[in-house]
Structures are given as C-alpha cells and as structure tokens.
Scaffold this active site. Structure first.
Site, mmCIF file in Angstrom:
data_model
loop_
_atom_site.group_PDB
_atom_site.id
_atom_site.type_symbol
_atom_site.label_atom_id
_atom_site.label_comp_id
_atom_site.label_asym_id
_atom_site.label_seq_id
_atom_site.Cartn_x
_atom_site.Cartn_y
_atom_site.Cartn_z
ATOM 1 N N LEU A 139 35.307 35.408 55.648
ATOM 2 C CA LEU A 139 36.337 36.392 56.008
ATOM 3 C C LEU A 139 36.813 37.148 54.767
ATOM 4 O O LEU A 139 37.774 37.883 54.802
ATOM 5 C CB LEU A 139 37.516 35.697 56.706
ATOM 6 N N GLU A 174 33.082 41.702 41.297
ATOM 7 C CA GLU A 174 32.352 40.632 41.985
ATOM 8 C C GLU A 174 30.894 40.577 41.511
ATOM 9 O O GLU A 174 30.335 39.505 41.309
ATOM 10 C CB GLU A 174 32.441 40.845 43.503
ATOM 11 N N ASP A 186 33.153 44.629 51.880
ATOM 12 C CA ASP A 186 34.362 43.816 51.956
ATOM 13 C C ASP A 186 35.573 44.515 51.347
ATOM 14 O O ASP A 186 36.660 44.534 51.927
ATOM 15 C CB ASP A 186 34.150 42.474 51.239
ATOM 16 N N TYR A 238 21.502 34.798 49.959
ATOM 17 C CA TYR A 238 22.005 36.165 49.957
ATOM 18 C C TYR A 238 21.205 37.025 48.973
ATOM 19 O O TYR A 238 20.731 38.118 49.309
ATOM 20 C CB TYR A 238 23.496 36.177 49.601
HETATM 21 P P1 ADP Z 1 34.867 34.394 50.945
HETATM 22 O O1 ADP Z 1 35.052 35.708 50.299
HETATM 23 O O2 ADP Z 1 33.948 34.442 52.117
HETATM 24 O O3 ADP Z 1 36.148 33.705 51.299
HETATM 25 P P2 ADP Z 1 33.710 33.790 48.380
HETATM 26 O O4 ADP Z 1 32.897 32.649 47.883
HETATM 27 O O5 ADP Z 1 33.168 35.156 48.284
HETATM 28 O O6 ADP Z 1 34.134 33.438 49.876
HETATM 29 O O7 ADP Z 1 35.100 33.801 47.617
HETATM 30 C C1 ADP Z 1 35.868 32.626 47.546
HETATM 31 C C2 ADP Z 1 36.349 32.432 46.111
HETATM 32 O O8 ADP Z 1 37.348 33.433 45.801
HETATM 33 C C3 ADP Z 1 37.084 31.126 45.889
HETATM 34 O O9 ADP Z 1 36.174 30.090 45.607
HETATM 35 C C4 ADP Z 1 37.977 31.457 44.713
HETATM 36 O O10 ADP Z 1 37.243 31.415 43.501
HETATM 37 C C5 ADP Z 1 38.355 32.900 44.984
HETATM 38 N N1 ADP Z 1 39.612 32.958 45.735
HETATM 39 C C6 ADP Z 1 39.788 33.314 47.033
HETATM 40 N N2 ADP Z 1 41.091 33.262 47.392
HETATM 41 C C7 ADP Z 1 41.755 32.863 46.294
HETATM 42 C C8 ADP Z 1 43.141 32.601 45.985
HETATM 43 N N3 ADP Z 1 44.091 32.751 46.906
HETATM 44 N N4 ADP Z 1 43.447 32.229 44.720
HETATM 45 C C9 ADP Z 1 42.495 32.097 43.787
HETATM 46 N N5 ADP Z 1 41.201 32.305 44.000
HETATM 47 C C10 ADP Z 1 40.818 32.676 45.225
HETATM 48 MG MG MG Z 2 33.476 36.850 49.401
#
Ligand code: ADP
Ligand code: MG
Length: 396
Positions: A139, A174, A186, A238
């Site tokens: 998400l 990213e 996204d 991916y």
């Molecule tokens: P998605 O975008 O599908 O949730 P991703 O692997 O792309 O999954 O991104 C998740 C990563 O983003 C987490 O492992 C963390 O490193 C970072 N992240 C997401 N939300 C937070 C948050 N609230 N605080 C700190 N880091 C976050």
């Molecule tokens: Mg992501």
C-alpha cells in the site's frame, strides 16, 4: 480476529501522533505537520516503468511528518516505527551515507538537491514521522513517507517545486538512495490523489487526470486483504520483471513497451522467447485495461469495471507471474463471494489484494477470506475497507 471493520482511520490521529512524538523526542512543539496517504492501485501494474498508464487512488490511511526548524545545518529524523534517531549534517547526505528506514526521508533531502534545492543555504530541521499505512503491505508506506517529507521540505524551505516534480523527487530517493528500482506510480498517487477519485496517470508525459470514482454513491467499497506475505522490491522478482520488460522492448526495437500495442502482439510472439513474450503481453494488455477502466467508469459506472479487474489479476498471475498463492486465494474467494471484481495490487510477490464489493457484502466476504486462509493453513490476513482520499497536504 484481524478484520478491522470499515474505517475509523482519521487523519487527525496520525497528525497528533506526529506532533506528540515530536514533542517527546525533541522537547518542543513542531512548527508544522504535513501528511500524505498510502495508495491502492486500482489497475495498471508494472506499467509505470514501461512509460504506460496507471490508475491508483489515495488511501484514508496517512503518514504524517512533524517538522521543527533548527539553527544549524543538521537534519534529525525519528519515527514511531523505530527507536532509532538519525542525525546528519546536510552536507553529508549522499546515497551512500544513509541506510535503513532513514534512507527514505534523508533520500528525499538528497533528491531535492538533485532537483535544484540549494542545501548550502537552508537551515536544518528536526522531523518526526507517524504513520497508519501498513508497512510492506503493498500500500506504499514508502511513497507516503517520501511524499509527506518532500511536501513538508518543499514548503518549509520555500523551494517552489510542483507536485509532479515532488513525485520525481520521491522516486529518485527510492531508486538511488534506498536502491529499489520502482516507477513513478506510488509517489504520483500520494501527491496527486483527491477524495472519491482516482489518478489516471500517463507515466510517459506525466499528464494526469483526476477521475471521479463514485464508489460510495454506487453502494460500493474497496476491501483490502493484506496477506502479510513480505515482498522486497530492492531485490528479486521486481527487478527481474523490470529487466525482462527492458529486454522485450530492445528485442522489439521500441523505446519502451508503451510503444507496443495489442495488434503488435502476434509479431512479438514470433520474435520473443515464451517467457519474455508473456511479460510483454501483460504490459500491453494491462495498459489497454487501464484505458478501458477509465472509459468504462465514465460511460457505465463502477459496477461495470469488474471484469477488467479480474482480467488484470489473471494476467499478473499467468503472464507476469508476480502473484503468490495467498493473493490468488484472496482474489478467488472475493470473486466467489460476489465481488464486482478483484485483483492483487502493488508490485506483487506478496502484499495485498483488493476487491470492489457491494457494501452489504463486506462482512460475508471478509469471513469467507478469513475462513479460506485458515483452511489453506495460510497466515491470518488483515482485511479492511479503504476510502479514496485526498493526497499530500499541510495539516497544521
Ligand atoms: P511498502 O511501500 O509496500 O509499504 P516498502 O518496502 O516499499 O513497502 O517500504 C517499507 C519501508 O519504508 C519500511 O521498511 C521502512 O524502511 C520505510 N517506512 C515506511 N513507513 C515508515 C515509517 N512510518 N517510519 C519509518 N520508516 C518507514
Ligand atoms: Mg514501497
């Protein structure tokens, strides 16, 4: 029981979590709070990095960032997500100097400089992050975080970048700092979303159109099934799919798969090996399904888009091969329970499935999904509804 009912996610709560966390970590009140939503991609998967079309909407689950000014050139970041606090001088932020979760917010700082921000002449900031976007659920908690931080710094530092540029900033962070080769979908969704609407985005021109969805008006809602199957976009499938698409485009002599159309597929089949051909066919048919979804919504309403959602899932399962048994089961169970349409959403290999359902069917489909997962011996999924909501904004 991991069903969370229908809503109860209110943006004010995330904002106050960010403000309160800021006060707790840094001992003063923040100067401002910004937030940005996670997203669900309604249709158009893996088309973004092929210069194609996507059609996501913003979630009613947001990531908030509280910001306070500093008198030096240090950036400090903290998050409710982690006990760590990272502190770094603006001069020292490079793709190699940051790692872990802080690569997302600090990557945005670096990426802003690549888009012209003069970091030598701004003051440092303290940032505290709070989020109710589930992490790693497909998400896009990552884009919610990048977009909230990008908008906050753009406004706080007076950089004057527009939202499409801020989406590119998040993507660059990213790609280059986190190291995940993801497209522009996204961040565009998180920055451009509007309430009760989807963002129809042309990933080549970056032209976007906000398309009313009228789900609630039609008695529909979107059910999300978070399978809790972990995905990692920086490695593995991916990146391999992305490489296949590039290889297919090269073999067909086009700049990107955006330039391949349905009636080119017979020729493509003759030129490409079977696997590459199926990867290409997914992208080509998926682009067409996005266009068809937008047209169908306008002409016939949301009840009429179900077959396109179903076909998108079949294409991801069979041609692009990015689904997993848990996603297939969620989709099949929702379809059998009377969903208008259902598909996995996000990059694949785990994460979430979505189903467009009549509001009255939410409890029955939720129960059916939980029962099917239990019977199959899968981990209990989290099932919840989402409402298309506004993109990144300043909240306080
Ligand atoms: P998605 O975008 O599908 O949730 P991703 O692997 O792309 O999954 O991104 C998740 C990563 O983003 C987490 O492992 C963390 O490193 C970072 N992240 C997401 N939300 C937070 C948050 N609230 N605080 C700190 N880091 C976050
Ligand atoms: Mg992501």
């Amino acid at each position: 029981m991991s069903s969370e009912g229908t809503s109860g996610h209110d943006a004010d709560h995330t904002d106050s979590a960010a403000s309160d966390g800021f006060l707790q970590r840094y001992g003063r009140r923040p100067a401002g709070v910004w937030s940005a939503p996670g997203r669900v991609n309604l249709i158009g998967e893996h088309t973004d990095y092929n210069d194609g079309f996507v059609f996501p909407f913003g979630l009613d689950r947001r990531t908030a960032v509280a910001l306070g000014d500093r008198h030096d050139q240090v950036v400090r970041v903290s998050s409710g997500f982690s006990p760590d606090e990272v502190s770094i001088h603006l001069d020292e932020i490079t793709p190699d100097s940051v790692a872990g979760w802080s690569a997302y917010p600090l990557g945005v700082v670096w990426a802003l400089a690549q888009f012209g921000a003069d970091l030598a002449h701004v003051r440092g900031v303290d940032l505290h992050i709070a989020s109710e976007v589930p992490v790693g659920a497909g998400l896009s908690s990552s884009a919610a975080l990048e977009s909230a931080v990008a908008l906050a710094l753009n406004e706080h530092w007076g950089l004057g970048l527009d939202r499409p540029t801020l989406a590119k900033v998040g993507q660059l962070a990213e790609n280059r700092v986190v190291g995940a080769p993801t497209g522009i979908l996204d961040q565009s969704a998180s920055l451009l979303a509007q309430a009760d609407a989807g963002v129809f985005l042309d990933c080549r021109s970056l032209d976007s159109d906000v398309i009313p969805l009228h789900f609630a008006e039609e008695g529909l809602t979107v059910l999300v099934v978070d399978t809790h199957v972990a995905h990692a976009h920086a490695t593995g499938g991916y990146a391999a799919r992305r490489a296949s698409c590039e290889q297919g485009a090269r073999a067909l002599g086009v700049e990107s798969l955006r330039d391949v159309h349905l009636d080119d597929l017979p020729r493509a089949e003759g030129v490409l090996d079977d696997e590459t051909f199926r990867r290409v066919r997914h992208i080509v048919t998926e682009n067409q399904r996005v266009l068809d979804t937008v047209r169908t919504l306008r002409e016939r309403g949301a009840h009429a888009i179900g077959a396109l959602l179903d076909a998108s899932h079949a294409s991801m399962r069979d041609d692009f091969e990015i689904s997993v048994p848990e996603l297939d089961l969620a989709v099949a169970t929702a379809q059998a329970g009377g969903a208008v349409g259902a598909r996995m959403t996000g990059g694949g290999f785990g994460g979430s499935a979505i189903a467009l359902v009549d509001v009255a069917l939410v409890p029955a489909i939720t129960e059916a999904v939980l029962a099917a997962f239990a019977a199959a011996g899968h981990r209990t999924p989290t099932v919840f509804t989402v409402t298309p909501s506004q993109g990144a904004r300043r909240d306080g």
